[in-house]
Motif scaffolding. Structure first.
Motif: not given
Ligand code: ADP
Length: 479
Positions: A257, A375, A380-381, A406
């Protein structure tokens, strides 16, 4: 020209020096057109076990060969890979989709690992440690770990193969490779060239087919002493658990990430150039691809403008067209994920600057979203697609905190012209690799790998070969 007429092309699996067809086959698709371009054997546990047995037999003689002979055979393989560079690139583009120029670049990169580890084969030396008593000598030898299983992903169908197979062979190990089902043809072509180079039968086996069955056979076997895996964190975690009963050594190169930090003192033009390379290579489908841009408030707008201007010059199209710089995504699942990440970022208030939609089929338009909240899913992914999301920060500590917030720890990028900050931030980032005013971090001379949920172990560099070696210590007494 069809793939079948290219000399390194193979559509059979390789076990113990025999090219095997299966009663069942798996289709290989061209992601640019959806067409079936080949069918490879759909093999399972039985064939995996046969390959393990072949590897075990072949490894006995191989480990005893003088290092220079192993090195010479790897050099011969390297020469053949370069000699067939264009054909290999055509095969790679056909099954993976990346532009031909990028595919040719990957073949050169893949070959560089073969050359590097051919050189390293001759530098596997031991140690003599001062002994506790005067009539003793302490010797440390390095020995091959034995039979190695390698499982590779589809995003670098050539480089991920050579990065594992070359150090294993250089160290005196034998390998069974299970390539990704999407991209077996490049792996099979490379194995064919290794055979042509004179690498003895049984040392480099390729088993195509059912991932779970083949992987299961690898993990169950006490003969397989090591697994080198590149792929998703979820599968890596599962293999880690499966390795417990036989306590295999593991090299795991998993998801990332990657943050790309642009400070207020950065060279914005250089950062935007780096962003294009770090984000859009392979249409954003690399594990070290930038996943989040963290940009200081003061330079946010200038960076967005510079990046958007460069993105305008990207050309979406099939990898076989010379102008194309963004090929198709690998499959519909990849497209759906990218679409979800874009929709989520926009729904949370991100401003769509350019792109945002599918161009056609599996081709996604390069997309830039500014003012993405931290957010958002995209922050995040791992997106694994051509989407750049920009998040603002206002001070250094905040940027470091967000970058480290992360589970992943593969690659991070930092753009700053302040040398103190460059060192401070590079030290504070919890990642295995840092690109400092540089987005091109992959090279055979450096240790590639991550920490945390991005895995363990390093590939490439003089450290890469250690992953395939065990230490044996001999205490000589009574001298
Ligand atoms: P991706 O989702 O990008 O394809 P994966 O981690 O699923 O990533 O795939 C990486 C490699 O792992 C591929 O060669 C795939 O076939 C293999 N693989 C997937 N599932 C398993 C499994 N259960 N056991 C062993 N190998 C697997």
């Amino acid at each position: 020209m069809t793939l079948q007429t290219l000399p390194p092309y193979r559509d059979r699996a390789l076990i113990g020096g025999e090219w095997i067809s299966g009663t069942a086959t798996t289709d290989v698709h061209d992601p640019a057109t959806g067409a079936i371009i080949a069918q490879v054997p759909a093999l399972g546990a039985e064939e995996a076990d046969r390959a393990i047995a072949a590897a075990e037999r072949a490894q006995i003689a191989w480990r005893a060969r003088p290092a220079i002979e192993r090195a010479d055979l790897l050099h011969a393989w390297h020469a053949l890979v370069l000699c067939h560079k264009d054909a290999l690139a055509a095969i790679l583009t056909a099954e993976q989709g990346k532009p031909l120029a990028e595919a040719a670049g990957e073949i050169a990169y893949a070959a560089s690992f073969v050359r590097w580890f051919a050189e390293e084969a001759r530098r596997i030396d031991g140690e003599i440690i001062p002994a506790p008593r005067s009539n003793q000598r302490v010797l440390v030898w390095k020995e091959p770990v034995g039979v190695v299983a390698a499982i590779t992903p589809w995003n670098f169908p050539a480089a991920m193969v050579t990065r594992k197979v070359a150090p294993a062979l250089a160290a005196g190990c034998a390998v069974i490779l299970k390539p990704a089902p999407e991209t077996p043809l490049t792996a099979l072509a490379l194995a064919g060239l290794a055979e042509e180079a004179g690498i003895p039968a049984g040392l480099f086996n390729v088993v195509t087919g059912d991932a779970q069955a083949i992987g299961g056979a690898f993990m169950k076997s006490p003969v397989v002493r090591k697994l080198s895996f590149t792929g998703s964190t979820a599968v890596g975690q599962m293999l880690y658990a499966q390795a417990a009963p036989t306590l295999k050594r593991l090299s795991l190169e998993l998801g990332g990430n990657a943050p790309f930090l642009v400070f207020e003192d950065a060279d914005i033009e250089a950062a935007a150039d780096g962003a294009i390379l770090g984000k859009f290579r392979n249409a954003g489908q690399t594990c070290v691809c930038v996943n989040r841009f963290l940009v200081h408030d003061k330079v946010h707008d200038a960076f967005v403008e510079a990046l958007a201007a460069r993105m305008d010059r990207l050309v979406v199209g099939p990898g076989t067209h010379p102008q194309s710089t963004i090929g198709p995504l690998i499959n519909q699942r990849a497209v759906t994920k990218v679409e979800q990440h874009v929709a989520d970022a926009v729904a949370r208030g991100g401003k769509l600057v350019t792109g945002g939609a599918l161009d056609h089929d599996l081709f996604f338009t390069p997309t830039l979203i500014a003012d993405v909240p931290a957010d958002a899913i995209i922050a995040r992914e791992e997106t694994f697609g051509p989407v750049a999301g920009i998040i603002r920060f206002s001070d250094e500590a905040d940027a470091i905190r967000m970058a480290n917030d992360t589970e992943f720890g593969l690659a991070a990028y930092v753009y700053t012209r302040d040398i103190g900050r460059a060192m401070r931030v590079s030290g504070a980032l919890e990642y295995g690799m840092i690109g400092l005013n540089e987005a091109a971090i992959s090279t055979e001379v450096a240790p590639f790998g991550g920490i945390k949920a991005s895995g363990q172990g390093r590939e490439g560099s003089r450290h890469g070969i250690q992953e395939y070696l065990e230490l044996k210590y001999v205490m000589m007494g009574g001298l």
